[in-house]
Design a protein around this motif. Structure first.
Motif, PDB file in Angstrom:
ATOM      1  N   GLN A 105     -69.389 -54.248 -25.652  1.00  0.00           N
ATOM      2  CA  GLN A 105     -68.937 -53.075 -26.412  1.00  0.00           C
ATOM      3  C   GLN A 105     -70.113 -52.237 -26.901  1.00  0.00           C
ATOM      4  O   GLN A 105     -70.052 -51.581 -27.936  1.00  0.00           O
ATOM      5  CB  GLN A 105     -68.086 -53.530 -27.604  1.00  0.00           C
ATOM      6  CG  GLN A 105     -66.848 -54.300 -27.222  1.00  0.00           C
ATOM      7  CD  GLN A 105     -65.898 -53.450 -26.411  1.00  0.00           C
ATOM      8  OE1 GLN A 105     -65.659 -52.290 -26.719  1.00  0.00           O
ATOM      9  NE2 GLN A 105     -65.353 -54.022 -25.356  1.00  0.00           N
ATOM     10  N   GLU A 106     -71.184 -52.249 -26.163  1.00  0.00           N
ATOM     11  CA  GLU A 106     -72.428 -51.589 -26.547  1.00  0.00           C
ATOM     12  C   GLU A 106     -72.244 -50.122 -26.934  1.00  0.00           C
ATOM     13  O   GLU A 106     -72.951 -49.595 -27.786  1.00  0.00           O
ATOM     14  CB  GLU A 106     -73.394 -51.704 -25.367  1.00  0.00           C
ATOM     15  CG  GLU A 106     -74.804 -51.586 -25.751  1.00  0.00           C
ATOM     16  CD  GLU A 106     -75.721 -51.925 -24.597  1.00  0.00           C
ATOM     17  OE1 GLU A 106     -76.815 -51.394 -24.640  1.00  0.00           O
ATOM     18  OE2 GLU A 106     -75.360 -52.680 -23.683  1.00  0.00           O
ATOM     19  N   MET A 107     -71.261 -49.454 -26.333  1.00  0.00           N
ATOM     20  CA  MET A 107     -71.050 -48.030 -26.635  1.00  0.00           C
ATOM     21  C   MET A 107     -70.706 -47.814 -28.103  1.00  0.00           C
ATOM     22  O   MET A 107     -70.949 -46.732 -28.644  1.00  0.00           O
ATOM     23  CB  MET A 107     -69.961 -47.464 -25.738  1.00  0.00           C
ATOM     24  CG  MET A 107     -68.567 -47.971 -26.047  1.00  0.00           C
ATOM     25  SD  MET A 107     -67.394 -47.488 -24.797  1.00  0.00           S
ATOM     26  CE  MET A 107     -66.678 -49.075 -24.458  1.00  0.00           C
ATOM     27  N   THR A 108     -70.175 -48.819 -28.782  1.00  0.00           N
ATOM     28  CA  THR A 108     -69.891 -48.699 -30.209  1.00  0.00           C
ATOM     29  C   THR A 108     -71.167 -48.337 -30.959  1.00  0.00           C
ATOM     30  O   THR A 108     -71.162 -47.495 -31.855  1.00  0.00           O
ATOM     31  CB  THR A 108     -69.302 -50.022 -30.745  1.00  0.00           C
ATOM     32  OG1 THR A 108     -68.086 -50.287 -30.044  1.00  0.00           O
ATOM     33  CG2 THR A 108     -69.026 -49.951 -32.224  1.00  0.00           C
ATOM     34  N   TRP A 109     -72.281 -48.969 -30.580  1.00  0.00           N
ATOM     35  CA  TRP A 109     -73.555 -48.694 -31.246  1.00  0.00           C
ATOM     36  C   TRP A 109     -74.081 -47.301 -30.921  1.00  0.00           C
ATOM     37  O   TRP A 109     -74.787 -46.697 -31.745  1.00  0.00           O
ATOM     38  CB  TRP A 109     -74.575 -49.771 -30.909  1.00  0.00           C
ATOM     39  CG  TRP A 109     -74.319 -50.973 -31.770  1.00  0.00           C
ATOM     40  CD1 TRP A 109     -73.672 -52.114 -31.418  1.00  0.00           C
ATOM     41  CD2 TRP A 109     -74.658 -51.121 -33.143  1.00  0.00           C
ATOM     42  NE1 TRP A 109     -73.594 -52.963 -32.491  1.00  0.00           N
ATOM     43  CE2 TRP A 109     -74.197 -52.382 -33.560  1.00  0.00           C
ATOM     44  CE3 TRP A 109     -75.311 -50.307 -34.062  1.00  0.00           C
ATOM     45  CZ2 TRP A 109     -74.366 -52.849 -34.861  1.00  0.00           C
ATOM     46  CZ3 TRP A 109     -75.485 -50.769 -35.357  1.00  0.00           C
ATOM     47  CH2 TRP A 109     -75.012 -52.022 -35.749  1.00  0.00           C
ATOM     48  N   ASP A 110     -73.735 -46.770 -29.756  1.00  0.00           N
ATOM     49  CA  ASP A 110     -74.126 -45.394 -29.443  1.00  0.00           C
ATOM     50  C   ASP A 110     -73.483 -44.431 -30.436  1.00  0.00           C
ATOM     51  O   ASP A 110     -74.125 -43.494 -30.917  1.00  0.00           O
ATOM     52  CB  ASP A 110     -73.721 -45.021 -28.015  1.00  0.00           C
ATOM     53  CG  ASP A 110     -74.499 -45.788 -26.965  1.00  0.00           C
ATOM     54  OD1 ASP A 110     -75.621 -46.263 -27.260  1.00  0.00           O
ATOM     55  OD2 ASP A 110     -73.977 -45.915 -25.834  1.00  0.00           O
ATOM     56  N   VAL A 111     -72.219 -44.672 -30.756  1.00  0.00           N
ATOM     57  CA  VAL A 111     -71.513 -43.828 -31.731  1.00  0.00           C
ATOM     58  C   VAL A 111     -72.132 -44.012 -33.111  1.00  0.00           C
ATOM     59  O   VAL A 111     -72.406 -43.031 -33.815  1.00  0.00           O
ATOM     60  CB  VAL A 111     -69.999 -44.146 -31.754  1.00  0.00           C
ATOM     61  CG1 VAL A 111     -69.295 -43.340 -32.840  1.00  0.00           C
ATOM     62  CG2 VAL A 111     -69.375 -43.876 -30.390  1.00  0.00           C
ATOM     63  N   VAL A 112     -72.353 -45.251 -33.518  1.00  0.00           N
ATOM     64  CA  VAL A 112     -72.946 -45.516 -34.836  1.00  0.00           C
ATOM     65  C   VAL A 112     -74.287 -44.791 -34.951  1.00  0.00           C
ATOM     66  O   VAL A 112     -74.559 -44.113 -35.952  1.00  0.00           O
ATOM     67  CB  VAL A 112     -73.107 -47.035 -35.070  1.00  0.00           C
ATOM     68  CG1 VAL A 112     -73.938 -47.311 -36.318  1.00  0.00           C
ATOM     69  CG2 VAL A 112     -71.738 -47.702 -35.175  1.00  0.00           C
TER      70      VAL A 112
END
Length: 183
Positions: A105-112
């Motif tokens: 779910q790495e994309m979550t950190w892109d948003v953060v």
């Protein structure tokens, strides 16, 4: 707003986050909205996001007065699809949100990373159900956040003797991590 009925774990998490008046807080995976309610008692504004419309409806019932007062906004959406507005968030928090430590779910950190204020902080809190898992989660969070320039500024623990154990890793950008929070 009156006192919110909350578990000791949720109250502990709100104390770890410790939002200041006027701060903008993004809660990822708000569930029934208990933590959002606790944070709204202290922060300027809370945006609570959950991918489940059922959970967001429950959070809306719990936070009705704060929503009407403009202190809480709720969205039923995956974080990547949520309308997070244009301004940065001073705090991003998630409690038991696996997407914050799951490499898939790495994309979550892109948003953060995109929505976090330059001197903002991220609090990833989680239940410690099995001894030994805490270090694994902290390491996974640190790796994922570290790839976006965030570093662990501290780990908070709530002992198992107080019910289900909990931990929270606080992350900041390096310049902000070097300056301890006041208070």
């Amino acid at each position: 707003m009156g006192a919110v009925a909350a578990s000791a774990r949720q109250s502990w998490a709100a104390d770890v986050v410790a939002p200041q008046p006027g701060e903008r807080v993004l809660e990822v995976g708000c569930g029934h909205g208990v933590l959002a309610a606790l944070l709204a008692e202290r922060a300027g504004e809370v945006l609570a996001v959950d991918r489940s419309p059922t959970m967001v409806a429950a959070a809306g019932r719990r936070n009705r007065a704060a929503v009407e007062a403009g202190r809480v906004r709720l969205q039923a959406a995956a974080l990547a699809d949520a309308d997070l507005g244009s301004g940065p968030f001073d705090v991003v928090v998630g409690f038991d949100v696996r997407a914050l430590w799951d490499p898939a779910q790495e994309m979550t950190w892109d948003v953060v990373d995109r929505v976090l204020a330059p001197d903002g902080r991220v609090i990833v809190a989680f239940s410690v159900m099995t001894p030994g898992t805490e270090d694994d989660v902290v390491a996974a969070v640190s790796r994922l956040a570290g790839a976006r320039g965030l570093v662990a500024a501290g780990v908070h623990r709530r002992a198992v003797g107080e019910g289900i154990g909990s931990a929270a890793v606080e992350l900041r950008r390096p310049a902000a991590a070097a300056t301890p929070p006041s208070g």
